[in-house]
Enzyme design. Structure first.
Site, PDB file in Angstrom:
ATOM      1  N   GLY A  16       0.406  -0.983  -0.341  1.00  0.00           N
ATOM      2  CA  GLY A  16       0.393   0.287  -0.190  1.00  0.00           C
ATOM      3  C   GLY A  16       0.794   0.954  -0.515  1.00  0.00           C
ATOM      4  CB  ALA A  91      -1.626  -5.435   7.505  1.00  0.00           C
ATOM      5  N   GLY A  92      -3.683  -2.931   6.796  1.00  0.00           N
ATOM      6  CA  GLY A  92      -5.063  -2.215   7.494  1.00  0.00           C
ATOM      7  C   GLY A  92      -5.878  -1.676   6.773  1.00  0.00           C
ATOM      8  CB  THR A  94     -11.519   1.893   5.278  1.00  0.00           C
ATOM      9  OG1 THR A  94     -11.224   1.632   3.839  1.00  0.00           O
ATOM     10  CG2 THR A  94     -10.774   2.561   6.312  1.00  0.00           C
ATOM     11  N   GLY A 151     -18.780   6.810  10.112  1.00  0.00           N
ATOM     12  CA  GLY A 151     -18.529   5.902   9.431  1.00  0.00           C
ATOM     13  C   GLY A 151     -17.564   4.778   9.442  1.00  0.00           C
ATOM     14  CD  GLN A 152     -13.211   5.680   9.280  1.00  0.00           C
ATOM     15  OE1 GLN A 152     -11.981   6.716  10.122  1.00  0.00           O
ATOM     16  NE2 GLN A 152     -12.013   5.317   8.526  1.00  0.00           N
ATOM     17  CE1 TYR A 155      -8.550   1.994   9.200  1.00  0.00           C
ATOM     18  CE2 TYR A 155      -9.514   4.275  10.398  1.00  0.00           C
ATOM     19  CZ  TYR A 155      -8.390   3.080   9.762  1.00  0.00           C
ATOM     20  OH  TYR A 155      -7.060   4.015   8.859  1.00  0.00           O
ATOM     21  N   GLY A 186      -3.326  11.417  10.511  1.00  0.00           N
ATOM     22  CA  GLY A 186      -3.795  11.572  10.347  1.00  0.00           C
ATOM     23  C   GLY A 186      -4.213  11.166   8.745  1.00  0.00           C
ATOM     24  CE1 TYR A 187     -10.187  11.450   6.576  1.00  0.00           C
ATOM     25  CE2 TYR A 187      -9.380  11.914   8.209  1.00  0.00           C
ATOM     26  CZ  TYR A 187     -10.342  11.363   7.687  1.00  0.00           C
ATOM     27  OH  TYR A 187     -11.150  10.293   8.563  1.00  0.00           O
TER      28      TYR A 187
HETATM   29  N1  CAA Z   1     -21.312  14.625   8.774  1.00  0.00           N
HETATM   30  C1  CAA Z   1     -22.224  14.689   9.163  1.00  0.00           C
HETATM   31  N2  CAA Z   1     -22.910  13.609   9.197  1.00  0.00           N
HETATM   32  C2  CAA Z   1     -23.005  12.655   8.473  1.00  0.00           C
HETATM   33  C3  CAA Z   1     -21.444  12.445   8.203  1.00  0.00           C
HETATM   34  C4  CAA Z   1     -20.461  13.433   7.911  1.00  0.00           C
HETATM   35  N3  CAA Z   1     -19.575  12.997   7.505  1.00  0.00           N
HETATM   36  N4  CAA Z   1     -21.610  11.282   7.250  1.00  0.00           N
HETATM   37  C5  CAA Z   1     -22.905  10.888   7.459  1.00  0.00           C
HETATM   38  N5  CAA Z   1     -23.988  11.629   8.267  1.00  0.00           N
HETATM   39  C6  CAA Z   1     -24.820  11.310   8.661  1.00  0.00           C
HETATM   40  C7  CAA Z   1     -26.061  12.034   7.634  1.00  0.00           C
HETATM   41  O1  CAA Z   1     -26.175  12.638   7.403  1.00  0.00           O
HETATM   42  C8  CAA Z   1     -27.296  10.981   8.464  1.00  0.00           C
HETATM   43  O2  CAA Z   1     -27.781  12.186   8.623  1.00  0.00           O
HETATM   44  P1  CAA Z   1     -29.913  11.440   8.697  1.00  0.00           P
HETATM   45  O3  CAA Z   1     -29.770  10.801   9.447  1.00  0.00           O
HETATM   46  O4  CAA Z   1     -29.416  12.823  10.656  1.00  0.00           O
HETATM   47  O5  CAA Z   1     -29.845  12.592   7.652  1.00  0.00           O
HETATM   48  C9  CAA Z   1     -27.103  10.158   8.534  1.00  0.00           C
HETATM   49  O6  CAA Z   1     -24.925  10.378   9.234  1.00  0.00           O
HETATM   50  C10 CAA Z   1     -26.536   8.540   8.080  1.00  0.00           C
HETATM   51  O7  CAA Z   1     -26.155   8.821   6.738  1.00  0.00           O
HETATM   52  P2  CAA Z   1     -25.746   7.246   5.581  1.00  0.00           P
HETATM   53  O8  CAA Z   1     -25.255   6.280   6.429  1.00  0.00           O
HETATM   54  O9  CAA Z   1     -26.522   7.745   5.001  1.00  0.00           O
HETATM   55  O10 CAA Z   1     -24.344   8.140   5.507  1.00  0.00           O
HETATM   56  P3  CAA Z   1     -23.769   8.438   3.652  1.00  0.00           P
HETATM   57  O11 CAA Z   1     -23.923   6.852   3.433  1.00  0.00           O
HETATM   58  O12 CAA Z   1     -23.845   9.129   3.158  1.00  0.00           O
HETATM   59  O13 CAA Z   1     -22.192   8.468   4.378  1.00  0.00           O
HETATM   60  C11 CAA Z   1     -20.105   7.935   5.019  1.00  0.00           C
HETATM   61  C12 CAA Z   1     -21.487   7.832   5.104  1.00  0.00           C
HETATM   62  C13 CAA Z   1     -19.705   6.469   3.701  1.00  0.00           C
HETATM   63  C14 CAA Z   1     -18.978   6.728   6.375  1.00  0.00           C
HETATM   64  C15 CAA Z   1     -19.345   8.414   4.897  1.00  0.00           C
HETATM   65  O14 CAA Z   1     -19.675   9.866   5.776  1.00  0.00           O
HETATM   66  C16 CAA Z   1     -18.113   9.362   4.270  1.00  0.00           C
HETATM   67  O15 CAA Z   1     -16.951   8.681   3.856  1.00  0.00           O
HETATM   68  N6  CAA Z   1     -17.107   9.075   5.797  1.00  0.00           N
HETATM   69  C17 CAA Z   1     -16.006   9.047   5.806  1.00  0.00           C
HETATM   70  C18 CAA Z   1     -15.373   8.712   6.429  1.00  0.00           C
HETATM   71  C19 CAA Z   1     -13.775   8.782   6.343  1.00  0.00           C
HETATM   72  O16 CAA Z   1     -13.654   9.967   6.739  1.00  0.00           O
HETATM   73  N7  CAA Z   1     -12.590   7.311   6.243  1.00  0.00           N
HETATM   74  C20 CAA Z   1     -11.588   8.050   6.708  1.00  0.00           C
HETATM   75  C21 CAA Z   1     -11.188   6.465   5.565  1.00  0.00           C
HETATM   76  S1  CAA Z   1      -9.334   6.798   5.087  1.00  0.00           S
HETATM   77  C22 CAA Z   1      -8.461   6.550   6.641  1.00  0.00           C
HETATM   78  O17 CAA Z   1      -9.270   5.682   7.752  1.00  0.00           O
HETATM   79  C23 CAA Z   1      -7.397   6.891   6.881  1.00  0.00           C
HETATM   80  C24 CAA Z   1      -6.976   7.198   7.984  1.00  0.00           C
HETATM   81  O18 CAA Z   1      -6.845   7.129   8.914  1.00  0.00           O
HETATM   82  C25 CAA Z   1      -7.617   8.379   8.132  1.00  0.00           C
END
Ligand code: CAA
Length: 248
Positions: A16, A91-92, A94, A151-152, A155, A186-187
């Site tokens: 990765g 290894a990790g 999401t 969403g995590q 994780y 972080g990111y």
């Molecule tokens: N902020 C605020 N509210 C949020 C939100 C957010 N980021 N994401 C979703 N919500 C809310 C929605 O508005 C919704 O609220 P209501 O029910 O009141 O309307 C509720 O949460 C449910 O939403 P859904 O389940 O439908 O959400 P979605 O499918 O649209 O998205 C998600 C969810 C896929 C997790 C998306 O928010 C996302 O991708 N978020 C980013 C996650 C992230 O940062 N991942 C990091 C990956 S990289 C990594 O992990 C490396 C590292 O170590 C940093």
């Protein structure tokens, strides 16, 4: 050490973005670098590219979620290269989704790959390190293990668990010449972060005071620092590298 007296560093999930940068940096610093992989086709391409660039790195297959598989890999590395002095648990994966929709599979996949792997890999190298009186365990966690992230749940739980592990193991082996530390990036500009939907990603970047994603080589630099002899008084620490996104 290998037969030429170089310390042997094993990086899990080496193919990765972060893993590749770590392998390169550790090689440049004079370590004998071994990358672990799971996907043979991807690993061959990866290794060919690195070797063409002059990095004489070796790659070994193992499924880090499987204790026996890791044991066989470690045995092979020790026979063919030498005992492992530095282990980077990198290894990790999401499986992001809000908790109300999370399946047991999404939960277990992330806990197995990101946290149980740390047990599987560390357990197979720790006693050799104790016998030899030197070792470095470096656990790659995340800012999202230090704080929450929508969403995590899976994780964040795994990444927070890694640092709990770090703290205890650090105390257990502190008098054996072994340090155990966590790095919480972080990111960073990896495929994992680029997979986040663009508008959400841009919103996250706007919360990073430095104003950009981190570079993989910036995390690799910290790994090399912790691996060095001179970092021997740093143990049980959780080092943030997040552009100021989470200060506490
Ligand atoms: N902020 C605020 N509210 C949020 C939100 C957010 N980021 N994401 C979703 N919500 C809310 C929605 O508005 C919704 O609220 P209501 O029910 O009141 O309307 C509720 O949460 C449910 O939403 P859904 O389940 O439908 O959400 P979605 O499918 O649209 O998205 C998600 C969810 C896929 C997790 C998306 O928010 C996302 O991708 N978020 C980013 C996650 C992230 O940062 N991942 C990091 C990956 S990289 C990594 O992990 C490396 C590292 O170590 C940093």
């Amino acid at each position: 050490m290998d037969k030429n007296g170089k310390r042997v560093a094993l990086v899990t999930g080496a193919t990765g973005g972060l893993g590749t940068a770590m392998c390169k940096k550790l090689y440049e610093e004079g370590y004998r670098v071994v990358g672990n992989y799971r996907n043979a086709a991807k690993a061959k391409e990866w290794l060919d590219k690195l070797r063409a660039e002059g990095y004489q790195i070796d790659a070994y297959e193992a499924d880090v979620t499987n204790y026996e598989s890791v044991g066989q890999m470690v045995k092979k590395i020790e026979e063919e290269i030498g005992p492992i002095d530095i282990l980077v648990n990198n290894a990790g994966i999401t499986r992001d989704t809000t908790f109300r929709k999370m399946t047991p599979e999404q939960w277990h996949d992330v806990i197995n790959t990101n946290l149980n792997s740390v047990f599987n890999c560390t357990r197979h190298v720790i006693n050799g390190m104790i016998e030899r009186g030197f070792g470095r365990i470096i656990n790659i966690s995340s800012v999202n293990g230090q704080r929450g992230q929508i969403g995590q749940a899976n994780y964040s739980a795994a990444k927070a668990g890694m640092h709990g592990f770090t703290k205890t193991l650090a105390m257990e082996v502190a008098n054996k010449g072994i340090t155990v530390n966590t790095i919480s990036p972080g990111y960073i500009g990896t495929d994992m972060v680029m997979a986040v939907r663009e508008d959400i990603r841009n919103q996250i970047i706007s919360q990073i005071p430095v104003g950009r994603l981190g570079g993989t080589e910036e995390v690799a630099h910290l790994v090399a620092f912790l691996a060095s002899e001179k970092a021997s008084f740093i143990t049980g620490a959780n080092m943030s590298i997040n552009g100021g996104q989470h200060v506490y």
